[in-house]
Design a protein around this motif. Structure first.
Motif, mmCIF file in Angstrom:
data_model
loop_
_atom_site.group_PDB
_atom_site.id
_atom_site.type_symbol
_atom_site.label_atom_id
_atom_site.label_comp_id
_atom_site.label_asym_id
_atom_site.label_seq_id
_atom_site.Cartn_x
_atom_site.Cartn_y
_atom_site.Cartn_z
ATOM 1 N N GLY A 58 32.965 32.601 35.018
ATOM 2 C CA GLY A 58 34.085 32.775 34.104
ATOM 3 C C GLY A 58 34.524 34.216 33.913
ATOM 4 N N ALA A 59 33.655 35.162 34.243
ATOM 5 C CA ALA A 59 33.964 36.577 34.030
ATOM 6 C C ALA A 59 34.491 37.260 35.289
ATOM 7 N N ILE A 60 34.519 36.525 36.414
ATOM 8 C CA ILE A 60 34.910 37.134 37.685
ATOM 9 C C ILE A 60 36.153 36.443 38.232
ATOM 10 N N LYS A 61 37.174 37.238 38.497
ATOM 11 C CA LYS A 61 38.410 36.731 39.100
ATOM 12 C C LYS A 61 38.303 36.880 40.610
ATOM 13 N N VAL A 62 38.675 35.831 41.322
ATOM 14 C CA VAL A 62 38.622 35.834 42.781
ATOM 15 C C VAL A 62 40.029 35.618 43.313
ATOM 16 N N GLU A 63 40.487 36.514 44.168
ATOM 17 C CA GLU A 63 41.780 36.377 44.835
ATOM 18 C C GLU A 63 41.559 36.570 46.319
ATOM 19 N N THR A 64 42.265 35.786 47.130
ATOM 20 C CA THR A 64 42.109 35.873 48.583
ATOM 21 C C THR A 64 43.474 36.013 49.227
ATOM 22 N N LEU A 65 43.583 36.939 50.164
ATOM 23 C CA LEU A 65 44.807 37.121 50.946
ATOM 24 C C LEU A 65 44.411 37.403 52.381
ATOM 25 N N ASN A 66 44.802 36.511 53.259
ATOM 26 C CA ASN A 66 44.493 36.632 54.690
ATOM 27 C C ASN A 66 42.999 36.812 54.953
ATOM 28 N N GLY A 67 42.182 36.082 54.217
ATOM 29 C CA GLY A 67 40.731 36.126 54.418
ATOM 30 C C GLY A 67 40.019 37.260 53.725
ATOM 31 N N ALA A 68 40.767 38.152 53.083
ATOM 32 C CA ALA A 68 40.157 39.258 52.334
ATOM 33 C C ALA A 68 40.018 38.825 50.881
ATOM 34 N N VAL A 69 38.785 38.787 50.396
ATOM 35 C CA VAL A 69 38.496 38.343 49.036
ATOM 36 C C VAL A 69 38.369 39.567 48.134
ATOM 37 N N SER A 70 39.085 39.528 47.028
ATOM 38 C CA SER A 70 39.021 40.595 46.037
ATOM 39 C C SER A 70 38.352 40.047 44.787
#
Length: 105
Positions: A58-70
């Motif tokens: 719940g404390a970590i936001k995950v975003e992915t763009l073209n296989g790169a996870v932020s």
């Protein structure tokens, strides 16, 4: 965590992921196929966070763009930060991990 609770948690994470990343294709950032792949990667990483007892999903936001996870948000320790990165790196389809988590005591 019992099986039913875990299944519900994973379903909620998947739904939230799809809703929160819905405009990427509209902005022409990636193809529909790449968007679907990225959404699946994000969902898989978040599901693994939910299953792992040492990471606060719940404390970590995950975003992915073209296989790169932020990864962004807050970790309680450097161990949690490292574990979150390890989980993300070892998820199928991930090409790169950008660990922008801040450690908050």
């Amino acid at each position: 965590m019992n099986y039913t609770t875990r299944a519900i948690a994973i379903a909620l994470v998947a739904g939230a992921t799809l809703v929160s990343t819905g405009c990427a294709v509209v902005r022409n950032q990636e193809t529909v196929g790449a968007y679907v792949d990225d959404a699946a990667i994000t969902t898989a990483v978040k599901a693994k966070f939910v299953e792992d007892k040492t990471v606060d999903a719940g404390a970590i936001k995950v975003e992915t763009l073209n296989g790169a996870v932020s990864l962004s948000g807050f970790a309680k320790s450097s161990t949690e930060k490292a574990q979150a990165e390890y989980i993300a790196r070892n998820t199928k389809g991930v090409r790169q991990v950008l660990n922008n988590l801040s450690v908050r005591p």
